[in-house]
Design a protein around this motif. Structure first.
Motif, PDB file in Angstrom:
ATOM      1  N   GLU A 130       0.816  -1.215   0.000  1.00  0.00           N
ATOM      2  CA  GLU A 130       0.000   0.000   0.000  1.00  0.00           C
ATOM      3  C   GLU A 130       0.850   1.265   0.000  1.00  0.00           C
ATOM      4  O   GLU A 130       0.442   2.295   0.526  1.00  0.00           O
ATOM      5  CB  GLU A 130      -0.942  -0.009   1.207  1.00  0.00           C
ATOM      6  N   GLN A 131       2.037   1.185  -0.583  1.00  0.00           N
ATOM      7  CA  GLN A 131       2.869   2.369  -0.677  1.00  0.00           C
ATOM      8  C   GLN A 131       2.200   3.390  -1.595  1.00  0.00           C
ATOM      9  O   GLN A 131       1.408   3.027  -2.465  1.00  0.00           O
ATOM     10  CB  GLN A 131       4.265   2.030  -1.249  1.00  0.00           C
ATOM     11  N   ILE A 132       2.554   4.635  -1.391  1.00  0.00           N
ATOM     12  CA  ILE A 132       2.040   5.679  -2.278  1.00  0.00           C
ATOM     13  C   ILE A 132       2.681   5.486  -3.638  1.00  0.00           C
ATOM     14  O   ILE A 132       3.891   5.314  -3.756  1.00  0.00           O
ATOM     15  CB  ILE A 132       2.375   7.075  -1.729  1.00  0.00           C
ATOM     16  N   ARG A 133       1.859   5.508  -4.665  1.00  0.00           N
ATOM     17  CA  ARG A 133       2.398   5.357  -6.013  1.00  0.00           C
ATOM     18  C   ARG A 133       1.581   6.188  -6.981  1.00  0.00           C
ATOM     19  O   ARG A 133       0.423   6.493  -6.728  1.00  0.00           O
ATOM     20  CB  ARG A 133       2.439   3.902  -6.437  1.00  0.00           C
ATOM     21  N   VAL A 134       2.212   6.512  -8.052  1.00  0.00           N
ATOM     22  CA  VAL A 134       1.548   7.268  -9.109  1.00  0.00           C
ATOM     23  C   VAL A 134       1.326   6.298 -10.260  1.00  0.00           C
ATOM     24  O   VAL A 134       2.266   5.713 -10.783  1.00  0.00           O
ATOM     25  CB  VAL A 134       2.415   8.466  -9.560  1.00  0.00           C
ATOM     26  N   ASP A 135       0.076   6.128 -10.659  1.00  0.00           N
ATOM     27  CA  ASP A 135      -0.253   5.121 -11.667  1.00  0.00           C
ATOM     28  C   ASP A 135      -0.556   5.741 -13.032  1.00  0.00           C
ATOM     29  O   ASP A 135      -1.493   5.359 -13.709  1.00  0.00           O
ATOM     30  CB  ASP A 135      -1.403   4.245 -11.196  1.00  0.00           C
TER      31      ASP A 135
END
Length: 163
Positions: A70-75
């Motif tokens: 659940e890491q912050i990521r940009v998709d």
């Protein structure tokens, strides 16, 4: 009990300890502000306590975040690239994360040992500094292990999807 279940339980315990650290930090800071304003008697060592608790809040939740992926990521690329390339990019990202955690782990040992060897302590409370480094080490190790399980899941998912 399976290894993943044990790891999940430990990660959950770490997260709960992080919540306790947040509560301790909030209570100590609130008490310090009220006691200083109302009675002129601030809480001795509140800065040291806050520093240690911020460290706990920041790092104790990391293993569970890595376990749950659940890491912050940009998709941005998810809809623009083919599925196979996206899986490869995810694999590269997880591998880079593990490498970064391993580098952090390798570089925390020396300062921890030095703080222990020289008897470094926090100025106001006398809290041994090496214990803060030990907390960092344990949390990063747990995060690396949980990220490795994520890598194993990702590789296993890629294998099961092959014809």
């Amino acid at each position: 009990m399976r290894f993943l279940d044990v790891l999940g339980t430990l990660a959950r315990i770490f997260t709960m300890l992080g919540a306790v650290a947040l509560a301790v930090m909030m209570i100590c800071t609130t008490y310090d502000v009220i006691a200083r304003a109302a009675f002129g008697q601030p809480l001795h060592g509140v800065v040291d306590i806050t520093e240690i608790m911020v460290l706990g809040v920041a790092l104790l939740g990391l293993p569970e975040v890595c376990l749950r992926d659940e890491q912050i990521r940009v998709d941005i690329l998810d809809d623009l690239v083919p599925a196979t390339l996206l899986k490869g990019l995810k694999l590269l990202g997880v591998t880079a994360t593990i490498t970064f955690l391993a580098l952090l782990l390798a570089n925390i040992v020396r300062p921890m040992l030095d703080a222990y060897r020289f008897g470094d302590i926090k100025a106001d409370t006398g809290f041994p500094v090496y214990l803060s480094f030990a907390l960092i080490f344990i949390c990063l190790l747990a995060a690396a292990l949980t990220t490795l399980t994520g890598l194993a899941r990702l590789v296993g998912a890629n294998r099961s999807e092959r014809p």
